[in-house]
Write an enzyme that holds these catalytic residues in place. Structure first.
Site, PDB file in Angstrom:
ATOM      1  N   ARG A   1      -3.716  10.544   4.986  1.00 12.92           N
ATOM      2  CA  ARG A   1      -2.587  11.453   5.097  1.00 12.92           C
ATOM      3  C   ARG A   1      -1.689  11.466   3.850  1.00 12.92           C
ATOM      4  O   ARG A   1      -1.174  12.500   3.442  1.00 12.92           O
ATOM      5  CB  ARG A   1      -1.779  11.033   6.329  1.00 12.92           C
ATOM      6  CG  ARG A   1      -0.574  11.870   6.573  1.00 12.92           C
ATOM      7  CD  ARG A   1       0.126  11.417   7.850  1.00 12.92           C
ATOM      8  NE  ARG A   1       1.455  11.965   7.899  1.00 12.92           N
ATOM      9  CZ  ARG A   1       1.749  13.161   8.382  1.00 12.92           C
ATOM     10  NH1 ARG A   1       0.804  13.931   8.847  1.00 12.92           N
ATOM     11  NH2 ARG A   1       2.987  13.592   8.391  1.00 12.92           N
TER      12      ARG A   1
ATOM     13  N   VAL B   1       9.190   6.296  16.647  1.00 17.01           N
ATOM     14  CA  VAL B   1       8.744   6.990  15.426  1.00 17.01           C
ATOM     15  C   VAL B   1       7.485   7.819  15.699  1.00 17.01           C
ATOM     16  O   VAL B   1       7.413   8.997  15.331  1.00 17.01           O
ATOM     17  CB  VAL B   1       8.528   5.993  14.270  1.00 17.01           C
ATOM     18  CG1 VAL B   1       8.058   6.719  13.009  1.00 17.01           C
ATOM     19  CG2 VAL B   1       9.818   5.227  13.981  1.00 17.01           C
TER      20      VAL B   1
ATOM     21  N   CYS C   1      -4.608   8.127   9.969  1.00 21.49           N
ATOM     22  CA  CYS C   1      -4.724   7.382  11.221  1.00 21.49           C
ATOM     23  C   CYS C   1      -4.496   8.270  12.430  1.00 21.49           C
ATOM     24  O   CYS C   1      -3.737   9.233  12.367  1.00 21.49           O
ATOM     25  CB  CYS C   1      -3.675   6.276  11.258  1.00 21.49           C
ATOM     26  SG  CYS C   1      -4.092   4.878  10.255  1.00 21.49           S
TER      27      CYS C   1
ATOM     28  N   ARG D   1      -8.658  -0.276   4.857  1.00 19.29           N
ATOM     29  CA  ARG D   1      -7.704   0.672   4.289  1.00 19.29           C
ATOM     30  C   ARG D   1      -6.361   0.000   4.037  1.00 19.29           C
ATOM     31  O   ARG D   1      -5.604   0.430   3.167  1.00 19.29           O
ATOM     32  CB  ARG D   1      -7.484   1.856   5.246  1.00 19.29           C
ATOM     33  CG  ARG D   1      -8.660   2.808   5.317  1.00 19.29           C
ATOM     34  CD  ARG D   1      -8.324   3.974   6.213  1.00 19.29           C
ATOM     35  NE  ARG D   1      -7.053   4.568   5.823  1.00 19.29           N
ATOM     36  CZ  ARG D   1      -6.337   5.376   6.586  1.00 19.29           C
ATOM     37  NH1 ARG D   1      -6.764   5.697   7.786  1.00 19.29           N
ATOM     38  NH2 ARG D   1      -5.197   5.864   6.162  1.00 19.29           N
TER      39      ARG D   1
ATOM     40  N   ASP E   1       5.035   0.225  11.970  1.00 24.70           N
ATOM     41  CA  ASP E   1       3.751  -0.353  11.568  1.00 24.70           C
ATOM     42  C   ASP E   1       3.588  -1.804  12.054  1.00 24.70           C
ATOM     43  O   ASP E   1       2.478  -2.330  12.063  1.00 24.70           O
ATOM     44  CB  ASP E   1       3.589  -0.310  10.037  1.00 24.70           C
ATOM     45  CG  ASP E   1       3.298   1.099   9.544  1.00 24.70           C
ATOM     46  OD1 ASP E   1       3.070   1.994  10.378  1.00 24.70           O
ATOM     47  OD2 ASP E   1       3.301   1.309   8.321  1.00 24.70           O
TER      48      ASP E   1
ATOM     49  N   LYS F   1       0.833  -1.206   0.000  1.00 24.36           N
ATOM     50  CA  LYS F   1       0.000   0.000   0.000  1.00 24.36           C
ATOM     51  C   LYS F   1       0.865   1.252   0.000  1.00 24.36           C
ATOM     52  O   LYS F   1       0.638   2.179  -0.776  1.00 24.36           O
ATOM     53  CB  LYS F   1      -0.896  -0.010   1.251  1.00 24.36           C
ATOM     54  CG  LYS F   1      -1.552   1.329   1.540  1.00 24.36           C
ATOM     55  CD  LYS F   1      -2.435   1.277   2.760  1.00 24.36           C
ATOM     56  CE  LYS F   1      -1.759   1.585   4.062  1.00 24.36           C
ATOM     57  NZ  LYS F   1      -1.413   3.000   4.292  1.00 24.36           N
ATOM     58  N   ASN F   2       1.864   1.264   0.866  1.00 25.61           N
ATOM     59  CA  ASN F   2       2.650   2.495   1.040  1.00 25.61           C
ATOM     60  C   ASN F   2       3.618   2.760  -0.111  1.00 25.61           C
ATOM     61  O   ASN F   2       4.228   3.825  -0.170  1.00 25.61           O
ATOM     62  CB  ASN F   2       3.400   2.473   2.377  1.00 25.61           C
ATOM     63  CG  ASN F   2       2.445   2.638   3.544  1.00 25.61           C
ATOM     64  OD1 ASN F   2       1.266   2.937   3.356  1.00 25.61           O
ATOM     65  ND2 ASN F   2       2.948   2.439   4.753  1.00 25.61           N
TER      66      ASN F   2
ATOM     67  N   ARG G   1       0.825  14.557  13.800  1.00 28.33           N
ATOM     68  CA  ARG G   1       1.651  14.195  12.644  1.00 28.33           C
ATOM     69  C   ARG G   1       1.771  15.418  11.750  1.00 28.33           C
ATOM     70  O   ARG G   1       1.033  15.568  10.786  1.00 28.33           O
ATOM     71  CB  ARG G   1       1.023  13.029  11.870  1.00 28.33           C
ATOM     72  CG  ARG G   1       1.042  11.744  12.638  1.00 28.33           C
ATOM     73  CD  ARG G   1       0.256  10.678  11.919  1.00 28.33           C
ATOM     74  NE  ARG G   1       1.015  10.002  10.884  1.00 28.33           N
ATOM     75  CZ  ARG G   1       0.513   9.055  10.104  1.00 28.33           C
ATOM     76  NH1 ARG G   1      -0.740   8.700  10.242  1.00 28.33           N
ATOM     77  NH2 ARG G   1       1.262   8.480   9.193  1.00 28.33           N
TER      78      ARG G   1
HETATM   79  C1  UD1 Z   1       4.655   6.592   6.489  1.00 27.35           C
HETATM   80  C2  UD1 Z   1       3.744   5.402   6.342  1.00 27.35           C
HETATM   81  C3  UD1 Z   1       3.270   4.916   7.700  1.00 27.35           C
HETATM   82  C4  UD1 Z   1       4.477   4.630   8.590  1.00 27.35           C
HETATM   83  C5  UD1 Z   1       5.406   5.827   8.622  1.00 27.35           C
HETATM   84  C6  UD1 Z   1       6.698   5.553   9.386  1.00 27.35           C
HETATM   85  C7  UD1 Z   1       2.694   5.831   4.204  1.00 27.35           C
HETATM   86  C8  UD1 Z   1       1.471   6.164   3.448  1.00 27.35           C
HETATM   87  N1  UD1 Z   1       2.590   5.794   5.541  1.00 27.35           N
HETATM   88  O1  UD1 Z   1       3.899   7.643   7.088  1.00 27.35           O
HETATM   89  O2  UD1 Z   1       2.508   3.735   7.532  1.00 27.35           O
HETATM   90  O3  UD1 Z   1       4.010   4.371   9.907  1.00 27.35           O
HETATM   91  O4  UD1 Z   1       5.766   6.218   7.293  1.00 27.35           O
HETATM   92  O5  UD1 Z   1       7.381   4.488   8.837  1.00 27.35           O
HETATM   93  O6  UD1 Z   1       3.724   5.557   3.621  1.00 27.35           O
HETATM   94  N2  UD1 Z   1       7.090  14.154  11.014  1.00 27.35           N
HETATM   95  C9  UD1 Z   1       7.222  15.480  11.357  1.00 27.35           C
HETATM   96  N3  UD1 Z   1       7.100  16.425  10.383  1.00 27.35           N
HETATM   97  C10 UD1 Z   1       6.847  16.101   9.083  1.00 27.35           C
HETATM   98  C11 UD1 Z   1       6.723  14.742   8.731  1.00 27.35           C
HETATM   99  C12 UD1 Z   1       6.858  13.790   9.726  1.00 27.35           C
HETATM  100  O7  UD1 Z   1       7.440  15.816  12.521  1.00 27.35           O
HETATM  101  O8  UD1 Z   1       6.739  17.009   8.240  1.00 27.35           O
HETATM  102  C13 UD1 Z   1       7.211  13.108  12.064  1.00 27.35           C
HETATM  103  C14 UD1 Z   1       5.893  12.341  12.257  1.00 27.35           C
HETATM  104  O9  UD1 Z   1       5.030  13.034  13.118  1.00 27.35           O
HETATM  105  C15 UD1 Z   1       6.390  11.050  12.833  1.00 27.35           C
HETATM  106  C16 UD1 Z   1       7.734  10.849  12.121  1.00 27.35           C
HETATM  107  O10 UD1 Z   1       8.115  12.131  11.631  1.00 27.35           O
HETATM  108  O11 UD1 Z   1       6.618  11.165  14.212  1.00 27.35           O
HETATM  109  C17 UD1 Z   1       7.697   9.863  10.971  1.00 27.35           C
HETATM  110  O12 UD1 Z   1       6.707  10.260  10.039  1.00 27.35           O
HETATM  111  P1  UD1 Z   1       6.830   9.890   8.489  1.00 27.35           P
HETATM  112  O13 UD1 Z   1       8.008   9.031   8.280  1.00 27.35           O
HETATM  113  O14 UD1 Z   1       6.725  11.158   7.712  1.00 27.35           O
HETATM  114  O15 UD1 Z   1       5.514   9.038   8.261  1.00 27.35           O
HETATM  115  P2  UD1 Z   1       4.459   9.126   7.093  1.00 27.35           P
HETATM  116  O16 UD1 Z   1       5.148   9.405   5.810  1.00 27.35           O
HETATM  117  O17 UD1 Z   1       3.333   9.985   7.501  1.00 27.35           O
END
Ligand code: UD1
Length: 414
Positions: free
Chosen positions: A90, A323, A114, A393, A301, A20-21, A119
């Site tokens: 997201r 994370v 989620c 999802r 995850d 999915k991701n 986030r």
């Molecule tokens: C993606 C995955 C999700 C997985 C996550 C971490 C998808 C669609 N989703 O989510 O399933 O759990 O990676 O492996 O691929 N953060 C900030 N600022 C930002 C962006 C992120 O502070 O601008 C923080 C987030 O709050 C979190 C951490 O960074 O604590 C990791 O987030 P991120 O790696 O960006 O996750 P997603 O891309 O949202």
């Protein structure tokens, strides 16, 4: 809602779907070119349907048959992403970079998704600003303008998956080279980079960075999405938690190293080939400690599903979530099923119990839902997991795949 009669050993083979991701950013990458992009191994999931709806709303043509998506057209993209679609998931926020790169201006609502605690998208916005976009927040939406993005160096304070993808997508059409220092290296990010390479951008991975040389225009491409490592891990745990033996086929064991390592330490027997992994569950797991970490660390995850497994271990496991500090939506319902877990900050202390009991529980996000399904498979008696729409999802044909492994699982109206 899913009904589960627990206590049945799971045995057999399960075919793992496309990730999915990896599918979601690949679908958004099609916004970068009007030429046809063909994506194979696309899972039938609610989130993928949302992504398809979104690119259609922005002007793309889409055909989706037998796991293959063909996406083309959209010479003139609509620069505004419908808020309702962005807030459903997201990952939709990833359309911002491609839209600015193609149209010079975009408006995208702040994302939903989620419930994993706060986030933010600050890394995405700071990164796009480095590439020369003017970024403003207005009424819960982001507006970004840039007649032409320019490659730049961006340092990420945390190797964010989404921010790295956003910058690769934007950098693919930027003038010059974009460098992301401290990028995410999750297999799904690498898969997107491979697709962008096929579309004409030049991507190089270095020790501490990824660089992408943009092109004035990108071409169409054909690409097969990698297997879903989180789905694979979930089914392997379904085997292990029921003391059974499950083989995940069409999987990539290399992507599951940290997870398989902890599973072995917990007493499971693991065997793997090039594209399959098989796990035989122990009579009772041993406690193991782990912490989630960006790839190649233990994936966040799989933290909730692993906690469900360790809830039945002999001894005390300490789980540190690095994370998402607040990714503990599975704890309360697991307590209702008889688990003994304490939360202290971002640490879970799991005191293993000998048995869990069936209960009516509710999932707050996709992976919490998976954890509850696993616990229910091992629990005594019947459980009902209310998880709509979260499980749909993230897991393609969940009930069907579990039943094929011998689980007594059925779908019920809520
Ligand atoms: C993606 C995955 C999700 C997985 C996550 C971490 C998808 C669609 N989703 O989510 O399933 O759990 O990676 O492996 O691929 N953060 C900030 N600022 C930002 C962006 C992120 O502070 O601008 C923080 C987030 O709050 C979190 C951490 O960074 O604590 C990791 O987030 P991120 O790696 O960006 O996750 P997603 O891309 O949202």
């Amino acid at each position: 809602m899913i009904g589960i009669h627990g206590g049945h050993r799971l045995e057999g083979e399960v075919r793992i779907s496309g990730a999915k991701n990896a599918a979601l950013p690949a679908i958004f990458a099609t916004l970068l070119t009007p030429e046809p992009v063909v994506l194979r191994n696309i899972p039938r999931l609610l989130d993928v349907e949302t992504a398809v709806e979104l690119v259609r709303a922005l002007g793309k043509e889409v055909r989706w048959e037998d796991g293959v998506l063909r996406i083309w057209g959209g010479e003139e993209l609509c620069p505004e992403a419908p808020a309702e679609l962005v807030q459903r998931m997201r990952a939709s926020f990833l359309v911002l970079g491609p839209l600015v790169a193609r149209t010079g201006s975009a408006r995208v609502a702040l994302p939903g998704g989620c419930a994993l605690g706060p986030r933010p998208v600050d890394f995405h916005l700071q990164g796009l600003a480095r590439l020369g976009a003017q970024v403003e927040l207005h009424d819960g939406a982001v507006r970004a303008h840039a007649p032409r993005l320019r490659g730049a160096l961006v340092y990420l304070d945390f190797p964010s998956v989404g921010a790295t993808e956003q910058l690769l997508l934007a950098g693919a059409l930027a003038q010059g080279t974009t460098t992301v220092v401290n990028p995410a290296r999750e297999p799904e990010v690498v898969d997107l980079a491979v697709l962008l390479g096929k579309m004409g951008a030049e991507v190089h991975w270095g020790l501490d960075r990824v660089t992408i040389r943009g092109r004035p225009a990108l071409s169409g491409a054909e690409h097969t999405i990698i297997p879903d490592r989180i789905e694979a891990g979930t089914y392997l745990l379904a085997g292990a938690i029921t003391r059974g033996r499950v083989r995940a086929c069409a999987a990539c064991p290399e992507h599951l190293r940290a997870f398989l390592d902890r599973l072995e330490l917990a007493g499971a027997e693991v065997a793997a080939g090039e594209d399959w992994v098989e796990v035989q569950g122990p009579a009772r797991p041993r406690a193991v400690d782990f912490r989630t970490w960006p790839y190649p660390g233990f994936p966040t995850d799989l933290q909730p599903p692993m906690v469900a497994f360790l809830a039945l271990a002999e001894g005390r496991s300490t789980v540190t979530e690095t994370v998402y500090a607040a990714r503990f939506g599975h704890v309360e319902p697991l307590l209702q099923m008889g688990a003994r877990i304490q939360v202290a900050g971002n640490v879970l202390v799991v005191e293993g119990v000998e048995r869990l009991r069936g209960a009516r529980v509710e999932a707050t996000d996709i992976r919490a839902g998976a954890a509850l399904v696993l616990a229910a498979l091992a629990a005594e008696g019947v459980s009902f997991v209310r998880g709509d729409p979260h499980l749909a999802r993230g897991y393609e044909k969940l009930g069907e795949k579990l039943r094929a492994l011998g689980a007594r699982v059925w779908e019920e109206p809520d």
